[in-house]
Motif scaffolding. Structure first.
Motif, mmCIF file in Angstrom:
data_model
loop_
_atom_site.group_PDB
_atom_site.id
_atom_site.type_symbol
_atom_site.label_atom_id
_atom_site.label_comp_id
_atom_site.label_asym_id
_atom_site.label_seq_id
_atom_site.Cartn_x
_atom_site.Cartn_y
_atom_site.Cartn_z
ATOM 1 N N GLN A 102 28.960 -41.284 -0.182
ATOM 2 C CA GLN A 102 29.081 -41.022 1.452
ATOM 3 C C GLN A 102 27.431 -40.107 2.042
ATOM 4 O O GLN A 102 27.054 -39.402 1.303
ATOM 5 N N SER B 175 38.299 -34.233 -3.247
ATOM 6 C CA SER B 175 37.309 -32.634 -2.266
ATOM 7 C C SER B 175 36.139 -33.074 -2.540
ATOM 8 O O SER B 175 35.412 -33.015 -1.222
ATOM 9 N N TRP C 239 39.090 -37.766 8.481
ATOM 10 C CA TRP C 239 38.223 -36.650 7.944
ATOM 11 C C TRP C 239 37.417 -35.418 9.610
ATOM 12 O O TRP C 239 37.100 -35.583 9.641
ATOM 13 N N GLY D 292 24.704 -41.757 8.181
ATOM 14 C CA GLY D 292 25.285 -43.163 9.234
ATOM 15 C C GLY D 292 25.360 -44.018 8.047
ATOM 16 O O GLY D 292 25.176 -45.011 8.836
ATOM 17 N N LEU D 293 25.406 -43.899 7.222
ATOM 18 C CA LEU D 293 26.301 -45.275 6.132
ATOM 19 C C LEU D 293 27.273 -45.372 5.757
ATOM 20 O O LEU D 293 27.652 -47.057 5.260
ATOM 21 N N GLY D 294 28.353 -43.716 6.075
ATOM 22 C CA GLY D 294 29.626 -44.173 6.184
ATOM 23 C C GLY D 294 29.863 -44.185 4.209
ATOM 24 O O GLY D 294 29.049 -44.072 3.883
ATOM 25 N N LEU D 295 31.127 -44.240 4.428
ATOM 26 C CA LEU D 295 31.781 -44.587 2.837
ATOM 27 C C LEU D 295 31.027 -45.837 2.025
ATOM 28 O O LEU D 295 31.660 -46.577 2.566
ATOM 29 N N LYS E 13 36.828 -31.503 4.523
ATOM 30 C CA LYS E 13 38.047 -31.225 3.531
ATOM 31 C C LYS E 13 37.501 -33.171 2.933
ATOM 32 O O LYS E 13 37.531 -33.292 3.455
ATOM 33 N N SER E 14 38.540 -33.630 2.618
ATOM 34 C CA SER E 14 39.294 -34.747 2.226
ATOM 35 C C SER E 14 39.453 -35.948 2.739
ATOM 36 O O SER E 14 40.164 -35.164 3.859
ATOM 37 N N TYR F 218 33.359 -43.392 -4.757
ATOM 38 C CA TYR F 218 32.522 -43.949 -2.649
ATOM 39 C C TYR F 218 31.774 -42.678 -3.188
ATOM 40 O O TYR F 218 31.356 -41.935 -3.329
ATOM 41 N N GLN G 64 30.434 -44.745 18.651
ATOM 42 C CA GLN G 64 30.165 -43.517 17.255
ATOM 43 C C GLN G 64 31.066 -42.540 17.586
ATOM 44 O O GLN G 64 31.517 -41.533 16.396
ATOM 45 N N LEU H 87 38.371 -42.896 10.230
ATOM 46 C CA LEU H 87 37.899 -43.861 9.768
ATOM 47 C C LEU H 87 38.672 -45.005 9.561
ATOM 48 O O LEU H 87 39.672 -44.407 9.588
ATOM 49 N N LEU I 73 31.855 -48.315 -1.495
ATOM 50 C CA LEU I 73 32.190 -48.241 -2.648
ATOM 51 C C LEU I 73 31.231 -48.469 -3.760
ATOM 52 O O LEU I 73 30.787 -49.373 -3.384
ATOM 53 N N PHE J 61 35.136 -48.943 4.611
ATOM 54 C CA PHE J 61 35.675 -48.451 5.624
ATOM 55 C C PHE J 61 34.527 -48.971 6.993
ATOM 56 O O PHE J 61 33.068 -49.061 6.557
ATOM 57 N N GLY J 62 34.570 -48.599 7.365
ATOM 58 C CA GLY J 62 34.146 -48.651 9.014
ATOM 59 C C GLY J 62 32.806 -47.226 8.893
ATOM 60 O O GLY J 62 33.148 -46.043 8.217
ATOM 61 N N LYS J 63 31.946 -47.183 10.177
ATOM 62 C CA LYS J 63 31.579 -45.413 10.371
ATOM 63 C C LYS J 63 31.856 -44.463 10.664
ATOM 64 O O LYS J 63 31.604 -43.339 10.379
ATOM 65 N N LEU K 250 39.142 -50.856 -0.247
ATOM 66 C CA LEU K 250 39.024 -51.038 1.362
ATOM 67 C C LEU K 250 37.171 -50.786 1.209
ATOM 68 O O LEU K 250 36.855 -50.825 0.689
ATOM 69 N N LEU L 92 32.588 -39.123 -3.700
ATOM 70 C CA LEU L 92 34.310 -38.819 -3.732
ATOM 71 C C LEU L 92 35.336 -40.441 -4.030
ATOM 72 O O LEU L 92 34.866 -41.651 -4.246
#
Lengths: 111, 113
Positions: free
Chosen positions: A37, A104, B38, A40-43, B42-43, A35, B9, B89, A45, B103-105, B101, A90
């Motif tokens: 990151q 990480s 999150w 404003g766009l998030g994660l 960190k992860s 992924y 948000q 998330l 894929l 993910f949402g923001k 998956l 990530l």
């Protein structure tokens, strides 16, 4: 605990370089994911793999490729790095119903 | 690409407050709903994986509910503490998706001491 290790925490590369991001997991998970990151766009894929030598495109695969020659290792390749690939990357691995375990992260800057 | 909406948000609360967030997702072809926390630097860490309509899961002061028919999940935090400050998330998983998956923001929670 499952451990997912990403080889670099921070990386600076030049435009046009070929870049390899490495990810290794130690719990024999079939599924691995990359992924990125962005604020404003998030994660989002990029690519995922559900078995050795198997790969599927995610939502934003353009400009990337992947390699999974061994079960524990999933590599993300930027064929010719561009500034719009500056991001946090990530890696994750999973067994279904147990959630993802994330590495990480690698913060890549392309200059 | 699945449409996953999280609200609000961002959220600022005082220590001791209880709070909740919402995750909306497509109800068709549903398989599971994941929640992650999150923390900065960190992860992401898995909190819950929920599969059944009406499911409720709890981990300490954090709990979650799931409505698969209408496509939403709530995450609740009781008595928020500063260490709960993080981005939360959610990510639905579709049937036949090979476990990927979307993910949402996220909802950024800040708990002030």
């Amino acid at each position: 605990d499952v451990k997912v290790t990403q080889s670099s925490r921070y990386l600076v590369k030049r435009t046009g370089e070929k870049v390899f991001l490495e990810c290794v997991q130690d719990m024999d998970h079939e599924n691995m994911f990359w992924y990125r990151q962005d604020p404003g766009l998030g994660l989002r894929l990029i690519y995922f793999s559900y078995d050795v030598k198997m790969k599927e495109k995610g939502d934003i695969p353009e400009g990337y490729s992947v390699s999974r020659e061994k079960k524990e290792r999933f590599s993300l390749i930027l064929e010719s790095a561009s500034t719009n690939q500056t991001s946090m990357y990530l890696c994750a691995s999973s067994l279904r119903n147990y959630g993802y375990t994330f590495g990480s992260g690698t913060r890549l800057t392309v200059v | 690409i699945l449409n996953v909406e999280q609200s609000p948000q961002s959220l600022h609360v005082q220590e001791g407050d209880s709070t909740n967030f919402t995750c909306s997702f497509p109800s068709s072809n549903f398989y599971a709903l994941h929640w992650y926390r999150w923390e900065t630097a960190k992860s992401p860490e898995a909190l819950f994986v929920m599969t059944l309509n009406g499911d409720e899961k709890k981990k300490g002061r954090i709990s979650a509910t799931l409505n698969t028919k209408e496509g939403y999940s709530y995450l609740y935090i009781k008595g928020s503490q500063p260490e709960d400050s993080a981005t939360y998330l959610c990510a639905p998983e579709s049937g036949g998706s090979n476990y990927k998956l979307t993910f949402g923001k996220g909802t950024l929670l800040t708990v002030n001491p």
